[in-house]
Design a protein around this motif. Sequence first.
Motif, PDB file in Angstrom:
ATOM      1  N   LEU A 169      34.817  37.107  30.995  1.00 57.88           N
ATOM      2  CA  LEU A 169      35.749  37.357  32.090  1.00 57.88           C
ATOM      3  C   LEU A 169      35.515  36.359  33.213  1.00 57.88           C
ATOM      4  CD1 LEU A 169      37.935  39.267  33.243  1.00 57.88           C
ATOM      5  CD2 LEU A 169      36.067  40.585  34.265  1.00 57.88           C
ATOM      6  N   GLU A 170      36.594  35.816  33.768  1.00 56.18           N
ATOM      7  CA  GLU A 170      36.504  34.874  34.879  1.00 56.18           C
ATOM      8  C   GLU A 170      36.959  35.552  36.169  1.00 56.18           C
ATOM      9  OE1 GLU A 170      38.758  31.452  33.759  1.00 56.18           O
ATOM     10  OE2 GLU A 170      37.570  31.079  31.941  1.00 56.18           O
ATOM     11  N   TRP A 171      36.256  35.227  37.252  1.00 56.82           N
ATOM     12  CA  TRP A 171      36.577  35.888  38.516  1.00 56.82           C
ATOM     13  C   TRP A 171      38.009  35.615  38.961  1.00 56.82           C
ATOM     14  CZ3 TRP A 171      35.534  39.881  41.080  1.00 56.82           C
ATOM     15  CH2 TRP A 171      36.019  40.025  42.381  1.00 56.82           C
ATOM     16  N   SER A 172      38.529  34.450  38.674  1.00 52.54           N
ATOM     17  CA  SER A 172      39.896  34.119  39.074  1.00 52.54           C
ATOM     18  C   SER A 172      40.901  35.086  38.466  1.00 52.54           C
ATOM     19  CB  SER A 172      40.234  32.685  38.665  1.00 52.54           C
ATOM     20  OG  SER A 172      40.115  32.508  37.263  1.00 52.54           O
ATOM     21  N   SER A 173      40.577  35.635  37.292  1.00 54.80           N
ATOM     22  CA  SER A 173      41.463  36.618  36.659  1.00 54.80           C
ATOM     23  C   SER A 173      41.467  37.921  37.433  1.00 54.80           C
ATOM     24  CB  SER A 173      41.022  36.873  35.216  1.00 54.80           C
ATOM     25  OG  SER A 173      40.950  35.672  34.495  1.00 54.80           O
ATOM     26  N   MET A 174      40.318  38.319  37.955  1.00 56.97           N
ATOM     27  CA  MET A 174      40.246  39.526  38.758  1.00 56.97           C
ATOM     28  C   MET A 174      40.940  39.323  40.094  1.00 56.97           C
ATOM     29  SD  MET A 174      38.858  41.620  36.784  1.00 56.97           S
ATOM     30  CE  MET A 174      38.779  42.958  37.963  1.00 56.97           C
TER      31      MET A 174
END
Length: 307
Positions: A169-174
């Motif tokens: 999971l990438e923070w930009s997705s959150m």
Amino acid sequence: MYVDKSNWTDGTPSALIDILIDSRDMNTFGGSWTETKIEVLVDYAQAYLRIMNKYPHFRTLYFDGFAGSGFIVQEDEKDLNVTIGAARRIVEIEEPTSFDGYYFVEKNTDKLEALKQNTANKYDNKTIHLVDEDCNKKLRDMAEYLNKPKGQREFDKVLAYIDPCGMQLEWSSMEALEGIDADVWILVPTGLGVNRLLVGDGEISEGWIERLELFLGLSEQEIKSYFYEERTEQTLFGEMTRTRKKSEAIGKAAQLYQNRLKEVFRYVTEPLELKNEKNSVMYHYLFASNNQTAANIARDIIKNHSN
């Protein structure tokens, strides 16, 4: 819940269970904490659907970013057990109502095919979408979809479950989820992932620091400043300053991710620790939402399972 293959009675073909056993990889990874994370999610989904049943004009979608096969195969010294996975458990919910749609993301084609047999083929009366894509892309797509005017989208509200087996999971997705009408359960690999990449002397490899940067949404300097400190030690040849990882790094990782989520969502719960049989913390389980009632329900469920 554990299910012995020899006692399988729900209509799932034995051949399918054999396929799951033969193709097991990270799906073999589990224990009592695996059951806990699923039970927490199911408890919340049932509470969520009881409330949404009072508002039939809202159409609900369940989103699973790392859906797996629908089952989790686990082995110990004595037995081989099959745990019904989150995707299958959620699709099985019928009372007081079910979700209006399901969106399952799974990049592993073998697991995706098994999931299709376990969900879409078994529950052909339900709207189930299965995609072989990267979860990060689909999270951003979901955010874009929910930001459309109501007349341009089929679903109004989303319950999302994000359970990566590692740090994919990438923070930009959150960050992309900011402001949308979604409740999110997320499993954060604090012990299994973040802590393992934070080597004791701070000499983190380029690949590992890149993964930490993507996962936490922070720069290398910010990460090292948060997790490391300079210590002066007396040696045979005088004082020497060394870089050392701060104590309680796993707990600090959980606190950091919780604080990051608070930058995106109005309400974020305290994390639920998930430990293995050796009592080592592997994950922290968090809930985030822009709805206070939703957060209160999640907090009560976390409290019940903590006890």
